[in-house]
Design an enzyme around this catalytic site. Structure first.
Site, PDB file in Angstrom:
ATOM      1  N   THR A  61       0.791  -1.096   0.038  1.00 30.35           N
ATOM      2  CA  THR A  61      -0.015   0.047   0.124  1.00 30.35           C
ATOM      3  C   THR A  61       0.922   1.289  -0.115  1.00 30.35           C
ATOM      4  O   THR A  61       1.944   1.457   0.629  1.00 30.35           O
ATOM      5  CB  THR A  61      -0.878   0.339   0.937  1.00 30.35           C
ATOM      6  OG1 THR A  61      -1.464   1.494   1.475  1.00 30.35           O
ATOM      7  CG2 THR A  61      -0.122  -0.412   2.391  1.00 30.35           C
TER       8      THR A  61
ATOM      9  N   GLU B  45      -4.960   0.340  -5.566  1.00 32.96           N
ATOM     10  CA  GLU B  45      -6.286  -0.049  -5.955  1.00 32.96           C
ATOM     11  C   GLU B  45      -6.590   0.850  -7.271  1.00 32.96           C
ATOM     12  O   GLU B  45      -7.467   0.339  -8.016  1.00 32.96           O
ATOM     13  CB  GLU B  45      -7.301   0.260  -5.146  1.00 32.96           C
ATOM     14  CG  GLU B  45      -7.401  -0.892  -3.983  1.00 32.96           C
ATOM     15  CD  GLU B  45      -6.529  -0.693  -2.914  1.00 32.96           C
ATOM     16  OE1 GLU B  45      -6.204  -1.582  -2.151  1.00 32.96           O
ATOM     17  OE2 GLU B  45      -6.216   0.526  -2.570  1.00 32.96           O
TER      18      GLU B  45
ATOM     19  N   CYS C 203      -2.497   4.987  -5.432  1.00 31.94           N
ATOM     20  CA  CYS C 203      -2.968   3.971  -4.446  1.00 31.94           C
ATOM     21  C   CYS C 203      -2.850   2.718  -5.284  1.00 31.94           C
ATOM     22  O   CYS C 203      -3.127   2.504  -6.244  1.00 31.94           O
ATOM     23  CB  CYS C 203      -4.199   4.434  -4.103  1.00 31.94           C
ATOM     24  SG  CYS C 203      -5.370   3.251  -3.219  1.00 31.94           S
TER      25      CYS C 203
ATOM     26  N   THR D  50      -0.103   4.345   1.136  1.00 31.41           N
ATOM     27  CA  THR D  50      -0.439   5.108   2.231  1.00 31.41           C
ATOM     28  C   THR D  50       0.195   4.735   3.377  1.00 31.41           C
ATOM     29  O   THR D  50       0.667   5.584   4.276  1.00 31.41           O
ATOM     30  CB  THR D  50      -1.906   5.065   2.705  1.00 31.41           C
ATOM     31  OG1 THR D  50      -2.674   5.707   1.515  1.00 31.41           O
ATOM     32  CG2 THR D  50      -2.417   5.821   3.771  1.00 31.41           C
TER      33      THR D  50
END
Length: 232
Positions: free
Chosen positions: A83, A199, A197, A85
């Site tokens: 990830t 995703e 990100c 973040t």
């Protein structure tokens, strides 16, 4: 082959992409029945998201450090945080273990430099777009100054990530919304787009854009496999 320890589940939708890409890349490079040698710690993302929303980054860091130590004890030779973040606490994670952390920002920066981009647009969670841990890493370590969408664009990008993509929902209208955000930013002179990100690649592909696109999930997976197959 070295063993890669994956800190995943944030969300599992993109962690599944990491798993697929790492194994596909291993087979492509080594042939036959080869696949990647992996260990996975997968969080319950609802718990991590609650800490993010509450701004309890200290508790989130404790969870990430604990996961990294579990993977090291389990035999991982290197770590991947699946990830963007949660690279907010990359420094603390690296300091807590003796094995290397393969940083997503390093992998992304290499591709940006290779493409000759100088002002890429960052599409990511609000935390990644608005805080300095990711933008600052690219700027201070790699000399890359990224752009971010305007306030309305950041809201659109963030909400689609959490309300749709992390829950496995992919909508054509959301793809159009992302392309609109990118189109508005092009008037400000961006020359590339960071899928910042893990995703975002579920919604967009580089073929959707007339600019260089940097899919951080794919770039990170490639860097992790490079590490696993290196002689270092």
């Amino acid at each position: 082959m070295k063993t890669i320890g994956l800190i995943g589940g944030m969300s599992w939708e993109s962690t599944a992409v990491y798993y697929r890409l790492l194994n596909q890349m291993a087979r492509e490079r080594l042939g036959g029945l080869h696949s990647a040698q992996l260990l996975l710690w997968s969080f319950d993302f609802a718990q991590i998201e609650a800490l993010q929303a509450a701004g309890d980054w200290a508790a989130a860091t404790e969870a990430m450090v604990a996961a990294a130590r579990r993977l090291e004890r389990g035999g991982a030779d290197g770590l991947v945080i699946c990830t963007n973040t949660m690279h907010k606490m990359a420094g603390e994670v690296q300091a807590a273990v003796s094995i290397p952390l393969i940083h997503i920002g390093d992998a992304t920066a290499r591709a940006i430099h290779e493409a000759g981009a100088r002002k890429p647009l960052l599409l990511a969670t609000r935390y990644t777009m608005e805080q300095d841990f990711y933008k600052g890493f690219l700027r201070d370590r790699h000399g890359i100054d990224v752009a971010v969408p305007d306030e309305a664009g950041r809201t659109v990008v963030h909400d689609i990530i959490y309300n749709e993509l992390c829950q496995g929902v992919v909508k054509p209208e959301s793809k159009r919304a992302y392309l609109d955000v990118i189109a508005r930013a092009q008037s400000d002179g961006i020359d590339g787009v960071i899928f910042g990100c893990t995703e975002v690649g579920l919604l967009l592909s580089p073929q959707d854009l007339d600019l260089p696109a940097f899919d951080t999930t794919a770039l990170h997976a490639r860097a992790a496999l490079d590490f696993a197959l290196s002689g270092d």
